[in-house]
Scaffold this motif. Structure first.
Motif, PDB file in Angstrom:
ATOM      1  N   GLY A 157       1.909  16.089   6.714  1.00  0.00           N
ATOM      2  CA  GLY A 157       2.480  17.178   5.934  1.00  0.00           C
ATOM      3  C   GLY A 157       3.871  16.906   5.397  1.00  0.00           C
ATOM      4  O   GLY A 157       4.481  17.783   4.781  1.00  0.00           O
ATOM      5  N   TYR A 158       4.352  15.678   5.580  1.00  0.00           N
ATOM      6  CA  TYR A 158       5.700  15.324   5.128  1.00  0.00           C
ATOM      7  C   TYR A 158       5.727  15.222   3.606  1.00  0.00           C
ATOM      8  O   TYR A 158       4.905  14.529   3.003  1.00  0.00           O
ATOM      9  N   HIS A 159       6.667  15.919   2.960  1.00  0.00           N
ATOM     10  CA  HIS A 159       6.797  15.936   1.504  1.00  0.00           C
ATOM     11  C   HIS A 159       7.889  14.959   1.071  1.00  0.00           C
ATOM     12  O   HIS A 159       8.933  14.857   1.710  1.00  0.00           O
ATOM     13  N   LEU A 160       7.642  14.285  -0.047  1.00  0.00           N
ATOM     14  CA  LEU A 160       8.632  13.356  -0.586  1.00  0.00           C
ATOM     15  C   LEU A 160       8.652  13.498  -2.107  1.00  0.00           C
ATOM     16  O   LEU A 160       7.602  13.381  -2.758  1.00  0.00           O
ATOM     17  N   PRO A 161       9.805  13.757  -2.708  1.00  0.00           N
ATOM     18  CA  PRO A 161       9.863  13.810  -4.178  1.00  0.00           C
ATOM     19  C   PRO A 161       9.538  12.438  -4.776  1.00  0.00           C
ATOM     20  O   PRO A 161       9.858  11.403  -4.184  1.00  0.00           O
ATOM     21  N   ALA A 162       8.949  12.442  -5.949  1.00  0.00           N
ATOM     22  CA  ALA A 162       8.602  11.178  -6.618  1.00  0.00           C
ATOM     23  C   ALA A 162       9.844  10.329  -6.858  1.00  0.00           C
ATOM     24  O   ALA A 162       9.788   9.102  -6.772  1.00  0.00           O
ATOM     25  N   THR A 163      10.968  10.981  -7.140  1.00  0.00           N
ATOM     26  CA  THR A 163      12.195  10.220  -7.390  1.00  0.00           C
ATOM     27  C   THR A 163      12.604   9.409  -6.162  1.00  0.00           C
ATOM     28  O   THR A 163      13.014   8.250  -6.289  1.00  0.00           O
ATOM     29  N   GLU A 164      12.499  10.014  -4.980  1.00  0.00           N
ATOM     30  CA  GLU A 164      12.851   9.279  -3.755  1.00  0.00           C
ATOM     31  C   GLU A 164      11.829   8.196  -3.445  1.00  0.00           C
ATOM     32  O   GLU A 164      12.190   7.095  -3.009  1.00  0.00           O
ATOM     33  N   ALA A 165      10.564   8.496  -3.685  1.00  0.00           N
ATOM     34  CA  ALA A 165       9.520   7.491  -3.462  1.00  0.00           C
ATOM     35  C   ALA A 165       9.755   6.275  -4.368  1.00  0.00           C
ATOM     36  O   ALA A 165       9.605   5.125  -3.935  1.00  0.00           O
ATOM     37  N   ASN A 166      10.126   6.517  -5.603  1.00  0.00           N
ATOM     38  CA  ASN A 166      10.405   5.421  -6.532  1.00  0.00           C
ATOM     39  C   ASN A 166      11.609   4.594  -6.067  1.00  0.00           C
ATOM     40  O   ASN A 166      11.612   3.360  -6.190  1.00  0.00           O
ATOM     41  N   GLN A 167      12.622   5.257  -5.529  1.00  0.00           N
ATOM     42  CA  GLN A 167      13.787   4.534  -5.023  1.00  0.00           C
ATOM     43  C   GLN A 167      13.423   3.637  -3.838  1.00  0.00           C
ATOM     44  O   GLN A 167      13.902   2.503  -3.741  1.00  0.00           O
ATOM     45  N   ILE A 168      12.567   4.148  -2.949  1.00  0.00           N
ATOM     46  CA  ILE A 168      12.123   3.336  -1.816  1.00  0.00           C
ATOM     47  C   ILE A 168      11.333   2.131  -2.312  1.00  0.00           C
ATOM     48  O   ILE A 168      11.522   1.007  -1.835  1.00  0.00           O
ATOM     49  N   PHE A 169      10.468   2.360  -3.300  1.00  0.00           N
ATOM     50  CA  PHE A 169       9.678   1.253  -3.836  1.00  0.00           C
ATOM     51  C   PHE A 169      10.570   0.206  -4.494  1.00  0.00           C
ATOM     52  O   PHE A 169      10.344  -1.002  -4.342  1.00  0.00           O
ATOM     53  N   GLU A 170      11.572   0.637  -5.226  1.00  0.00           N
ATOM     54  CA  GLU A 170      12.512  -0.305  -5.843  1.00  0.00           C
ATOM     55  C   GLU A 170      13.180  -1.177  -4.782  1.00  0.00           C
ATOM     56  O   GLU A 170      13.350  -2.392  -4.969  1.00  0.00           O
ATOM     57  N   GLU A 171      13.557  -0.560  -3.672  1.00  0.00           N
ATOM     58  CA  GLU A 171      14.193  -1.311  -2.581  1.00  0.00           C
ATOM     59  C   GLU A 171      13.222  -2.326  -1.986  1.00  0.00           C
ATOM     60  O   GLU A 171      13.580  -3.479  -1.747  1.00  0.00           O
ATOM     61  N   VAL A 172      11.985  -1.901  -1.755  1.00  0.00           N
ATOM     62  CA  VAL A 172      10.964  -2.802  -1.209  1.00  0.00           C
ATOM     63  C   VAL A 172      10.700  -3.951  -2.175  1.00  0.00           C
ATOM     64  O   VAL A 172      10.623  -5.116  -1.780  1.00  0.00           O
ATOM     65  N   LEU A 173      10.566  -3.627  -3.455  1.00  0.00           N
ATOM     66  CA  LEU A 173      10.247  -4.619  -4.476  1.00  0.00           C
ATOM     67  C   LEU A 173      11.343  -5.666  -4.622  1.00  0.00           C
ATOM     68  O   LEU A 173      11.079  -6.831  -4.939  1.00  0.00           O
ATOM     69  N   SER A 174      12.571  -5.284  -4.389  1.00  0.00           N
ATOM     70  CA  SER A 174      13.710  -6.182  -4.606  1.00  0.00           C
ATOM     71  C   SER A 174      13.879  -7.226  -3.503  1.00  0.00           C
ATOM     72  O   SER A 174      14.639  -8.179  -3.668  1.00  0.00           O
ATOM     73  N   LYS A 175      13.175  -7.066  -2.397  1.00  0.00           N
ATOM     74  CA  LYS A 175      13.401  -7.909  -1.221  1.00  0.00           C
ATOM     75  C   LYS A 175      12.358  -9.016  -1.080  1.00  0.00           C
ATOM     76  O   LYS A 175      11.269  -8.949  -1.653  1.00  0.00           O
ATOM     77  N   THR A 176      12.708 -10.020  -0.290  1.00  0.00           N
ATOM     78  CA  THR A 176      11.744 -11.040   0.116  1.00  0.00           C
ATOM     79  C   THR A 176      10.874 -10.467   1.229  1.00  0.00           C
ATOM     80  O   THR A 176      11.177  -9.407   1.796  1.00  0.00           O
ATOM     81  N   ALA A 177       9.801 -11.165   1.571  1.00  0.00           N
ATOM     82  CA  ALA A 177       8.920 -10.699   2.646  1.00  0.00           C
ATOM     83  C   ALA A 177       9.680 -10.577   3.965  1.00  0.00           C
ATOM     84  O   ALA A 177       9.494  -9.619   4.714  1.00  0.00           O
TER      85      ALA A 177
END
Length: 327
Positions: A230-250
Motif C-alpha cells: 500500500g506504499y504510495h510513491l509519486p512518479a516524480t520521485e520514482a523517476n529520480q530513484i531510477f535516474e540514480e540507479v541508471l547512473s551507477k555501475t552494478a
C-alpha cells in the motif's frame, strides 16, 4: 484449520507462501520463502533452460520441500510462469521438478497469471481504477481495473532478465542500449490498444524489481521495518530513484540501501517497464503491493473450499517485510 502452500516459480526467483485458513475464510500467513535462481538466464533465442539454472532451481525446490514436510497435512500447488512457458526443454524440466517436490508443476498462461495478480491485489488494497503491473524476469503482466473489476489483461515478453540480456549492459548502461530497450517497450505498449483507456490511472506495481524501488524510497525516508504493501510513491520521485540507479555501475547499485546485491545487474531492466508506463499513460503515482500471484491462488482456494469470502488476515509481526527480505 487447513494448510496450503503455494510455490511460484518465476524467471528470476522461486517463492513459496505457506498459509492456513479457517472455514469462515479467515487466513494467516505461516511463512514466506524465496530463493534467487535466475531460471531464465542464458535461454537465448532457442529458449533452452540451462543446466546450471535448472540445478539452482531444483535445489531451491528441495529446500522448500523440507519446509513443507514440517506439516502433517498440507495441500500444495506449484505454478510456473514465463521462463517455463517459453522453454523448449519444458518437458524435461517438469519431470525433474516433480521428482524433487513429489508434486506436479503447473505451467499457467500469462493471462491466468495476470488474473491471480488481480485477485491478490483487489482483496488486499482499496483499488477502484488502476493499471496493475507485475514485472517478472521474462514477462510483464498488466491488468486494467475499472470500478474494482478486471476489464482487460495482457502478458508481454519483457522482464528484468530478458530485457537486460537482449538490450542492456549488466554494468554501466550506455545511452544506445537504453534507447533500444525503451524503443522495444514502446512497440510492445503500442500494440496494447486498451492502454489508451487507462490514461492518468495510478499504477499498482508488484514484482521484485518494482518492490526494490519502494524499498529504496523507504530507506531514503528512514521508514525501516514497515511493510511496503500500500506504499504510495509519486512518479516524480520514482523517476529520480531510477535516474540514480541508471547512473551507477552494478557494484555501486549493489551498495544502495534497499537494493539487493543479487538484483544489481538486472535492476535497470526490471524498473524500466514501470518508468516507461508512467510516461505512456501519463500516470502520476505508483502504489506498491506485496500481495500478488501467490495470494491470488490462496484466495481462490479459500473461496473454492470454504464458500466464504476472504477475511482480513491475522497479523504475525514476525512476517512483516524487512529491508533484507525481498518477498
Amino acid at each position: 484449520m487447513a494448510k496450503f502452500a503455494v510455490i511460484d516459480l518465476g524467471s528470476n526467483s522461486v517463492r513459496m507462501t505457506i498459509s492456513q485458513y479457517e472455514k469462515d475464510g479467515q487466513y494467516e500467513i505461516l511463512g514466506r520463502f524465496q530463493e534467487m535462481v535466475r531460471l531464465s538466464a542464458g535461454m537465448g533465442k532457442k529458449r533452452v533452460l540451462q543446466p546450471d539454472a535448472i540445478d539452482r532451481t531444483i535445489q531451491a525446490v528441495k529446500n522448500f520441500k523440507k519446509e513443507i514436510d514440517a506439516y502433517d497435512e498440507i495441500t500444495v500447488r506449484a505454478v510456473a510462469t514465463a521462463a517455463v512457458r517459453q522453454a523448449s526443454n519444458q518437458k524435461e524440466f517438469l519431470s525433474k521438478f516433480q521428482s524433487a517436490l513429489d508434486q506436479p508443476l503447473e505451467v499457467i498462461p500469462g493471462l491466468q497469471e495476470a488474473h491471480y495478480d488481480y485477485l491478490g491485489i483487489i482483496e488486499t488494497l482499496p483499488i477502484e481504477n488502476a493499471l496493475i503491473l507485475d514485472t517478472g524476469g521474462a514477462s510483464s503482466e498488466m491488468v486494467m481495473v475499472r470500478d474494482g473489476q478486471e476489464i482487460h489483461a495482457v502478458s508481454l515478453p519483457a522482464g528484468s532478465v530478458n530485457l537486460t540480456e537482449t538490450y542492456l549492459e549488466k554494468d554501466k548502461v550506455t545511452a544506445v542500449s537504453f534507447f533500444r530497450a525503451i524503443t522495444a517497450l514502446q512497440r510492445l505498449f503500442t500494440d496494447v490498444a486498451w492502454l489508451t483507456e487507462v490514461r492518468n490511472f495510478p499504477i499498482v506495481a508488484i514484482g521484485g524489481s518494482n518492490r526494490t524501488m519502494a524499498k529504496i524510497s523507504r530507506r531514503k525516508q528512514e521508514m525501516i521495518g514497515l511493510s511496503i504493501h500500500g506504499y504510495h510513491l509519486p512518479a516524480t520521485e520514482a523517476n529520480q530513484i531510477f535516474e540514480e540507479v541508471l547512473s551507477k555501475t552494478a557494484k555501486e547499485r549493489g551498495e544502495m540501501p534497499g537494493l539487493a546485491k543479487e538484483r544489481a545487474d538486472i535492476i535497470v531492466g526490471g524498473m524500466l517497464p514501470l518508468i516507461k508506463l508512467f510516461q505512456y499513460i501519463d500516470s502520476d503515482q505508483v502504489i506498491f503491493s506485496q500481495s500478488g500471484l501467490r495470494e491470488g491462488i490462496l484466495f481462490e482456494e479459500i473461496q473454492k473450499i470454504t464458500g466464504h469470502e476472504v477475511q482480513d488476515p491475522k497479523v504475525d509481526d514476525d512476517l512483516v517485510d524487512t529491508e533484507n527480505e525481498d518477498i
